[in-house]
Design an enzyme around this catalytic site. Structure first.
Site, PDB file in Angstrom:
ATOM      1  N   GLY A 317       2.807  11.769 -10.065  1.00 10.52           N
ATOM      2  CA  GLY A 317       2.476  12.146  -8.748  1.00 10.52           C
ATOM      3  C   GLY A 317       3.152  12.772  -7.758  1.00 10.52           C
ATOM      4  CB  SER A 320       2.172  20.857  -4.411  1.00 14.23           C
ATOM      5  OG  SER A 320       1.520  21.568  -5.090  1.00 14.23           O
ATOM      6  CB  CYS A 322      -0.475  15.071  -7.400  1.00 19.34           C
ATOM      7  SG  CYS A 322       0.465  15.969  -8.604  1.00 19.34           S
ATOM      8  CG  ASP A 355       5.085  18.577 -14.753  1.00 16.25           C
ATOM      9  OD1 ASP A 355       5.028  19.603 -13.700  1.00 16.25           O
ATOM     10  OD2 ASP A 355       4.092  18.057 -15.151  1.00 16.25           O
ATOM     11  N   GLY A 357       6.552  18.715  -7.842  1.00 14.78           N
ATOM     12  CA  GLY A 357       6.996  18.454  -6.311  1.00 14.78           C
ATOM     13  C   GLY A 357       8.234  19.262  -6.134  1.00 14.78           C
ATOM     14  N   GLY A 378       4.292  24.365 -10.325  1.00  9.69           N
ATOM     15  CA  GLY A 378       2.771  25.031 -10.093  1.00  9.69           C
ATOM     16  C   GLY A 378       2.769  25.654  -9.173  1.00  9.69           C
ATOM     17  NE  ARG A 403      -9.922  24.680 -10.573  1.00 10.09           N
ATOM     18  CZ  ARG A 403     -11.143  25.036 -11.112  1.00 10.09           C
ATOM     19  NH1 ARG A 403     -11.942  25.053 -10.065  1.00 10.09           N
ATOM     20  NH2 ARG A 403     -11.200  25.454 -12.324  1.00 10.09           N
ATOM     21  N   GLY A 404      -5.339  20.999  -8.342  1.00  9.00           N
ATOM     22  CA  GLY A 404      -4.974  19.907  -9.244  1.00  9.00           C
ATOM     23  C   GLY A 404      -5.947  19.921 -10.575  1.00  9.00           C
TER      24      GLY A 404
HETATM   25  P1  XMP Z   1       3.595  21.531  -8.173  1.00 11.62           P
HETATM   26  O1  XMP Z   1       4.196  20.559  -7.125  1.00 11.62           O
HETATM   27  O2  XMP Z   1       4.752  22.457  -8.908  1.00 11.62           O
HETATM   28  O3  XMP Z   1       3.337  20.205  -9.245  1.00 11.62           O
HETATM   29  O4  XMP Z   1       2.557  22.077  -7.653  1.00 11.62           O
HETATM   30  C1  XMP Z   1       2.804  20.957 -10.383  1.00 11.62           C
HETATM   31  C2  XMP Z   1       2.278  19.767 -11.272  1.00 11.62           C
HETATM   32  O5  XMP Z   1       1.463  18.790 -10.992  1.00 11.62           O
HETATM   33  C3  XMP Z   1       0.851  17.995 -11.841  1.00 11.62           C
HETATM   34  N1  XMP Z   1      -0.649  18.150 -11.706  1.00 11.62           N
HETATM   35  C4  XMP Z   1      -1.278  17.217 -11.150  1.00 11.62           C
HETATM   36  N2  XMP Z   1      -1.068  15.713 -10.774  1.00 11.62           N
HETATM   37  N3  XMP Z   1      -3.123  15.252  -9.979  1.00 11.62           N
HETATM   38  C5  XMP Z   1      -1.989  15.139 -10.462  1.00 11.62           C
HETATM   39  O6  XMP Z   1      -1.768  13.707  -9.895  1.00 11.62           O
HETATM   40  C6  XMP Z   1      -3.539  16.582 -10.519  1.00 11.62           C
HETATM   41  O7  XMP Z   1      -4.837  17.067 -10.107  1.00 11.62           O
HETATM   42  C7  XMP Z   1      -2.685  17.640 -11.080  1.00 11.62           C
HETATM   43  N4  XMP Z   1      -2.564  18.891 -11.388  1.00 11.62           N
HETATM   44  C8  XMP Z   1      -1.579  19.031 -11.605  1.00 11.62           C
HETATM   45  C9  XMP Z   1       1.167  18.707 -13.300  1.00 11.62           C
HETATM   46  O8  XMP Z   1       2.154  17.728 -13.839  1.00 11.62           O
HETATM   47  C10 XMP Z   1       1.703  20.079 -12.643  1.00 11.62           C
HETATM   48  O9  XMP Z   1       2.632  20.643 -13.675  1.00 11.62           O
END
Ligand code: XMP
Length: 495
Positions: A317, A320, A322, A355, A357, A378, A403-404
């Protein structure tokens, strides 16, 4: 590895039914404590680090397996710069395998299996092969599969008739400069320069094809001395798999394409099915390197390592995009998760990835100071030239999309490609889609991030990643400490 964390206070609360664990921290809650340094220059530190038990990187940065962050282009750039990209899994197995193959072929000083076409085939077919595989030349073969010419983008530039025969338009064998199968790179370079050519086919004594050397590959080899490469000199690349349906089939295809590392990509990796897939893969492919995750606890880390993980990915969690913590109420502040998981993983000599944040280079230094060997990014790598997706202009500014992978949009796109088209409305997202400012080349971003990390290493008096992992100590800061850390009491010119 014992971490010192100087706290302003600790609260522990427990009663019979409920336990609230002691306070846990995110990156912004702490600072690394500066220590005596013997550096001559801030940039003296080295950034070589372990990705898995067996794979090493030259910089501790991994691009995330998200469909707005890592496809072949990002993975190539990351490996050239010394890191690695993990190709996302939200595509068909064929597309993911193709992306892996593109990376493996990219900087192969000697391409041992170049793309070929028979001389009796047509221009239409040649163009298709070239486009699908992102190559600018094909070696041409005759009926006995011997080299009979070469077809390059120059040969076909102004030709439109798709029915033209290759033998009518190729550069024929008698006009070709070739090399022997065991030519070295310096000899090849000499031949390319002397003959003003860009491609050098390599042949066996019987004129069958032994490989291809291109001037672009030789140029890349010298331009990126830090590149992360495998034992055959090719760029390294990872790919993600899930834990349902096609997981084993996908993993098998990726390993056949010689992917260097698989990432078992599950939001809550401390789960029965994830561990089952990990064990199955380790039994079936005992030489493979497998990263498992995501977890946020020592117990989760131990369980994945005992099931065979060669590296564990930490983070529930913090990302960015998430919304897991908001939607589900579950998670663990990332800095504390890294400290606790790293202490467990160190007992087994297994590296971990921090991974999600990470907002700036300072967070990378903190993640490693807390015990991570690498970080996965990400947000910081999205919006670059190398990230997938279009650039567009809004109110005079350029943007791309991030996008997540658990967002509504990502799920919709996924359903369009799978059979589960009717279930989109039943989906509960744990991520969002967002605009991200266009940032230019990923190379410049990585340069700044590594510059900041090295400088951070010098403040900590640590010369390499292992040193920083072992010796990083933190102090908790207050809200006014956070304010003091940021630019304050001025109007920044750039804003
Ligand atoms: P940053 O902060 O670098 O994080 O953009 C990238 C990481 O976020 C995770 N990720 C998700 N986590 N919902 C989540 O809770 C999502 O939709 C999602 N998409 C990606 C993943 O671990 C990635 O490497």
């Amino acid at each position: 590895m014992k971490k010192v964390l100087i706290l302003s206070y600790i609260s522990i609360f427990a009663c019979d039914a409920v336990t609230i664990k002691e306070k846990a921290f995110s990156y912004d809650d702490v600072l690394l404590i500066p220590k005596y340094s013997t550096f001559q220059s801030r940039q003296d530190g080295t950034t070589k680090t372990r990705l898995t038990k067996k794979i090493w990187l030259n910089i501790p940065i991994i691009s995330a397996n998200m469909d707005t962050v890592t496809e072949a282009e990002m993975a190539i750039a990351m490996a050239q710069l010394g890191g690695i990209g993990i190709i996302h899994r939200f595509n068909s197995i064929e597309d993911q395998v193709l992306a892996v193959k593109r990376v493996k072929r990219f900087k192969n000083a000697i391409i041992r299996n170049p793309f070929t076409i028979n001389q009796d085939e047509t221009l239409g077919k040649a163009k298709r092969i070239m486009t699908e595989n992102h190559v600018t030349s094909l070696l041409v073969t005759d009926e006995s599969n011997k080299l009979s010419g070469i077809l390059t983008s120059r040969n076909i530039k102004f030709l439109e008739n798709p029915n033209l025969k290759i033998k009518e338009i190729m550069t024929p064998r008698d006009k070709l400069i070739t090399g022997t199968k065991d030519i070295d790179i310096e000899q090849a370079k000499e031949l390319l320069v002397k003959n003003k050519i860009e491609k050098l086919p390599l042949i066996h004594n019987d004129n069958s094809i032994a490989g291809l050397i291109t001037s672009k590959d030789i140029f890349n080899k010298t331009k990126y001395p830090q590149a992360a490469i495998d034992e055959k000199g090719r760029l390294i690349v990872g790919a993600a798999i899930g834990i349902k349906d096609d997981a084993i089939e996908r993993a098998t295809a990726l390993l056949e394409a010689e992917v260097d590392v698989l990432v078992i990509d599950v939001a809550h990796g401390h789960c029965q099915q994830g561990i089952k897939v990990l064990k199955t893969l380790k039994e079936k492919f005992s030489n493979s390197q497998i990263i498992a995750g995501n977890v946020a606890t020592a117990q989760g880390t131990r369980d994945l390592i005992q099931a065979g993980a060669d590296c564990v990915k930490i983070g529930v969690g913090p990302g960015s995009i998430c919304t897991t913590r908001i939607t589900t109420g579950c998670g663990y502040p990332q800095l504390s998760a890294i400290i606790e998981c790293a202490q467990e993983a160190d007992k087994f000599d297994v590296p971990i990835i921090a991974d999600g944040g990470i907002k700036n280079s300072g967070d990378i230094t903190k993640a490693i100071g807390a015990g991570a060997s690498t970080v996965m990014l990400g947000n910081l790598l999205a919006g670059t030239d190398e990230s997938p997706g279009m650039t567009f202009v809004k109110n005079g500014k350029k943007y791309k999309v991030i996008r997540g992978m658990a967002s509504f949009g990502a799920n919709l796109a996924r359903n369009e490609k799978t059979t589960d088209k009717n279930n989109a409305e039943k989906y509960v997202p744990e991520g969002v889609e967002a605009l991200i400012p266009y940032k230019g080349s990923v190379q410049e971003i990585i340069f700044q991030l590594i510059g900041g990390l090295k400088s951070g290493m010098s403040y900590c008096g640590t010369h390499n990643i292992e040193d920083l992992r072992a010796k990083g100590d933190f102090v908790q800061i207050s809200a006014s400490g956070i304010r003091e850390s940021n630019v304050h009491d001025v109007n920044e010119l750039a804003k």
